[in-house]
Design an enzyme around this catalytic site. Structure first.
Site, mmCIF file in Angstrom:
data_model
loop_
_atom_site.group_PDB
_atom_site.id
_atom_site.type_symbol
_atom_site.label_atom_id
_atom_site.label_comp_id
_atom_site.label_asym_id
_atom_site.label_seq_id
_atom_site.Cartn_x
_atom_site.Cartn_y
_atom_site.Cartn_z
ATOM 1 N N GLU A 147 61.047 8.753 -2.709
ATOM 2 C CA GLU A 147 61.182 10.072 -3.096
ATOM 3 C C GLU A 147 59.340 9.898 -3.901
ATOM 4 O OE1 GLU A 147 63.105 13.553 -6.003
ATOM 5 O OE2 GLU A 147 63.169 11.356 -6.096
ATOM 6 N N ASP A 180 61.388 15.590 -2.049
ATOM 7 C CA ASP A 180 61.525 17.399 -2.965
ATOM 8 C C ASP A 180 60.259 18.251 -2.794
ATOM 9 O OD1 ASP A 180 61.817 18.563 -5.664
ATOM 10 O OD2 ASP A 180 62.543 17.174 -6.384
ATOM 11 N N HIS A 206 65.432 17.551 -1.833
ATOM 12 C CA HIS A 206 65.916 18.163 -3.223
ATOM 13 C C HIS A 206 65.483 19.318 -2.568
ATOM 14 C CE1 HIS A 206 65.887 14.098 -5.327
ATOM 15 N NE2 HIS A 206 67.195 14.422 -4.967
ATOM 16 N N GLU A 246 68.875 19.776 -6.280
ATOM 17 C CA GLU A 246 68.274 19.331 -7.592
ATOM 18 C C GLU A 246 68.762 20.151 -8.761
ATOM 19 O OE1 GLU A 246 66.841 15.104 -8.505
ATOM 20 O OE2 GLU A 246 65.231 16.384 -7.603
#
Length: 271
Positions: A147, A180, A206, A246
């Site tokens: 990530e 994300d 995310h 998230e």
């Protein structure tokens, strides 16, 4: 798109509450936060993985992603002495073994802050770390996802092209990328670029909203991101896989209400 509940926001409650909420609210899977009191990797290897597997079976919500806590105290593989680096490697190797015990498809890695080290030194440390962890992942048969973080959280590998370069330079068939939505948004990148650039190597999202001026993760609709268009672009670019909503600690005092609202809004975005 399949939606997951992140258990980090439930850390002040028993882990079973997160599984119960996920089942009742209609989440498809759990992304399991790897910190105490819930799922610290050494605890899982000492026998506590059995309880997590029991919860997943009882509530019918699998652990799809295991995310050990590793970007700050006491573990950050991107800075510190050689002994501290070895300690972080040992800990994350425990995490890889724990993810396999849980039946998680992926263990998530991110890139902590590299401190004041020069860029070339930080890059080399990142590659060395990932090669070590990928070797362990290959031995265990456990896939990893990497990530990118925001510039407030990391000073190494925060953008899509850097993630692509890392995947190419490490060259492991067990290492994939994820996105994300906050890091590209706060840096002026198009999140859909992750799907366009990484293609089949993009394996997870995310999904959260953002205020664009911090790394805060918000319930969809509480920030300034046009999430409906973002998701539409990602799907057009070929991504329609898993997405963890998230919510970290911003809603820690009322995680159930936040999780319910977030999932309802996420599903609305796909209509």
């Amino acid at each position: 798109m399949r939606f997951g509940l992140f258990t980090c926001g439930y850390q002040r409650l028993p882990l079973e509450k997160a599984f119960a909420d996920a089942a009742e609210m209609g989440y498809d899977f759990i992304e399991l936060w790897g910190g105490r009191p819930h799922a610290y990797a050494p605890d899982l290897l000492a026998g506590e993985a059995e309880e997590v597997c029991r919860l997943a079976g009882e509530y019918g919500v699998p652990v799809a992603v295991y995310t050990p806590e590793h970007n700050a105290y006491p573990f950050n593989y991107m800075c510190g002495s050689s002994r501290q680096w070895e300690d972080a490697m040992d800990y994350l190797t425990c995490g890889i073994r724990a993810a396999r015990l849980l039946g998680a498809e992926y263990m998530l890695l991110s890139v902590g802050h590299g401190g004041s080290a020069p860029p070339a030194e930080r890059w080399e440390r990142l590659l060395r770390s990932l090669r070590r962890l990928c070797a362990a992942a290959e031995r265990e048969g456990q896939k990893l996802i990497l990530e990118t973080l925001t510039p407030w959280e990391s000073n190494t590998c925060t953008q899509c092209d850097e993630l692509q370069q890392v995947l190419e330079e490490v060259g492991s068939p067990f290492l994939y990328g994820m996105c994300d939505l906050v890091p590209p948004y706060v840096q002026g990148e198009n999140p859909a670029a992750y799907a366009k650039v990484l293609g089949g190597r993009l394996r997870h999202l995310h999904l959260v909203d953002s205020d664009r001026v911090s790394d805060t993760h918000l319930i969809p609709g509480e920030g300034t991101m046009n999430l409906k268009d973002v998701l539409a672009e990602l799907r057009t670019a070929g991504y329609d896989g898993t997405a963890t909503i998230e919510l970290v600690t911003n809603y820690i005092d009322a995680p159930s209400a936040a999780a319910k609202m977030a999932l309802e809004r996420a599903k609305e975005l796909l209509c």
